[in-house]
Design an enzyme around this catalytic site. Structure first.
Site, mmCIF file in Angstrom:
data_model
loop_
_atom_site.group_PDB
_atom_site.id
_atom_site.type_symbol
_atom_site.label_atom_id
_atom_site.label_comp_id
_atom_site.label_asym_id
_atom_site.label_seq_id
_atom_site.Cartn_x
_atom_site.Cartn_y
_atom_site.Cartn_z
ATOM 1 N N LYS A 1 122.082 88.372 11.884
ATOM 2 C CA LYS A 1 121.112 87.273 11.800
ATOM 3 C C LYS A 1 121.658 86.110 10.990
ATOM 4 C CE LYS A 1 116.840 89.589 12.915
ATOM 5 N NZ LYS A 1 115.471 89.928 12.497
ATOM 6 N N LYS B 1 121.274 94.593 26.319
ATOM 7 C CA LYS B 1 120.021 95.275 26.032
ATOM 8 C C LYS B 1 118.853 94.335 26.375
ATOM 9 C CE LYS B 1 117.648 97.076 21.997
ATOM 10 N NZ LYS B 1 117.692 97.386 20.581
ATOM 11 N N LYS C 1 113.826 89.688 24.447
ATOM 12 C CA LYS C 1 113.075 88.485 24.710
ATOM 13 C C LYS C 1 113.975 87.257 24.568
ATOM 14 C CE LYS C 1 108.840 86.129 23.880
ATOM 15 N NZ LYS C 1 108.041 85.523 22.829
#
Ligand code: TRP
Length: 326
Positions: free
Chosen positions: A111, A191, A194
């Site tokens: 992140k 994978k 969204k």
């Protein structure tokens, strides 16, 4: 009864990957465990997010959990920020968590790369808040996907460090890995997620769902219908495994390997089974959307129950820390 805790971020739309990998298991677990499920809004704010969307996403996430069968008779579904003790305990846990441990968390590293302009303390402390989520309820088991195992390990370490310094209060929670296969996106490459926009949302209407399924990538080496395919490398087969019974699995496996069934027919079979399972969920979700007061009522009552447990734990913690109580 042993207690389970798990959390889900309020990203709004929930897709097949979330459903198969997490939520459907959670419904099973409610039969054997005392289950608490949390919509983790405080975790969601560790990265930039559309502020005006958060309320809607939070309600929608809770609503979908309920529609999937996590009903108030079976478990508790609440919103993290409604039980502020989570963040209170996180502060205390900050004081026993080595920075080095947080710096080597894979999710933090990923992140940080994705959000270079906003590497904040909350992002680094994310796993500490997660440890408080779990430990404030003294949950023994945490159903999560592979990517969260490192965070559950950290929770164990936080519990150990706290207990060693302040006395035995917290059990060391264990990760319960779902045995569900990992579902890739309709691109057949990454994978399902969204952010990558390669997902099939569980509330999508049948037409949209079929369109995504129809065009989804299968075994890339199977170019013509006459080519034999390999189910092991086909994402559609993986999804079949989550929704179809053994007979269908045997049939499509054999059909694919011998070029006896084409990809479209295989997808049609899958679509039928998928729809059978998802249609009732979608119906319940749409009626709940007309009655969000009910959803609010559920999360409010759950927060009230959870708050009672959390307050008890905080009493023990404050006393163990030697804080002055008034
Ligand atoms: N970090 C988890 C995820 O992204 C969500 C989460 C927050 C969680 N708190 C938790 C999961 C506590 C399990 C237990 O999926």
């Amino acid at each position: 009864m042993k207690r389970i805790f798990s959390g889900i971020q309020p990203t709004g739309e929930i897709h097949l990957g979330n459903y198969v990998g997490a939520i459907r298991n959670w419904v099973e677990l409610t039969k054997e465990y005392d289950c608490i499920f949390c919509v983790v809004d405080y975790h969601a704010i560790t990265v930039d997010y559309p502020i005006e969307e958060l309320k809607k996403r939070t309600v929608e996430t809770a609503l979908i959990l309920i529609a999937c069968g996590l009903t108030p008779e079976k478990c508790r579904v609440f919103v993290q920020s409604h039980v502020p003790e989570h963040t209170e305990l996180a502060w205390i846990f900050n004081c026993v968590t080595p920075i080095g441990e947080l710096e080597r968390m894979t999710q933090f590293k990923d992140k940080s790369k994705q959000h270079r302009a906003n590497i904040n303390m909350g992002l680094m402390g994310y796993p500490v808040l997660q440890a408080s989520d779990i430990l404030i309820y003294k949950a023994g088991f945490v159903p999560v996907g592979e990517d969260q195992v490192q965070h559950v390990e950290l929770s164990r370490e936080v519990a150990r460090k706290f207990n060693a310094r302040f006395g035995e209060i917290f059990p060391e929670p264990k990760a319960l890995l779902s045995i569900a296969p990992k579902i890739l996106g309709v691109d057949g490459a990454a994978k399902m997620s969204k952010t990558l926009n390669n997902y099939i949302g569980i509330l999508e209407d049948e037409k949209a769902m079929w369109e995504k399924l129809r065009t989804a990538v299968t075994d890339v080496n199977r170019v013509r219908r006459a080519d034999p395919g390999n189910p092991e490398v086909c994402n559609i087969y993986t999804i079949h495994r989550a929704f179809s019974d053994n007979q269908v699995l045997l049939d499509v496996d054999k059909g694919c390997r011998t070029a006896g069934i084409g990809c479209i027919d295989c997808k049609k079979l899958l679509f039928k089974n998928l729809s059978e399972e998802l249609a009732p969920i979608r119906d319940r979700a749409f009626s709940l959307m007309k009655d969000t007061d009910y959803v609010i009522d559920v999360i409010q009552k759950s927060a009230c129950d959870c708050s009672a447990i959390a307050k008890e734990t905080m009493k023990e913690v404050r006393s163990a820390l030697g804080l002055l109580t008034i």
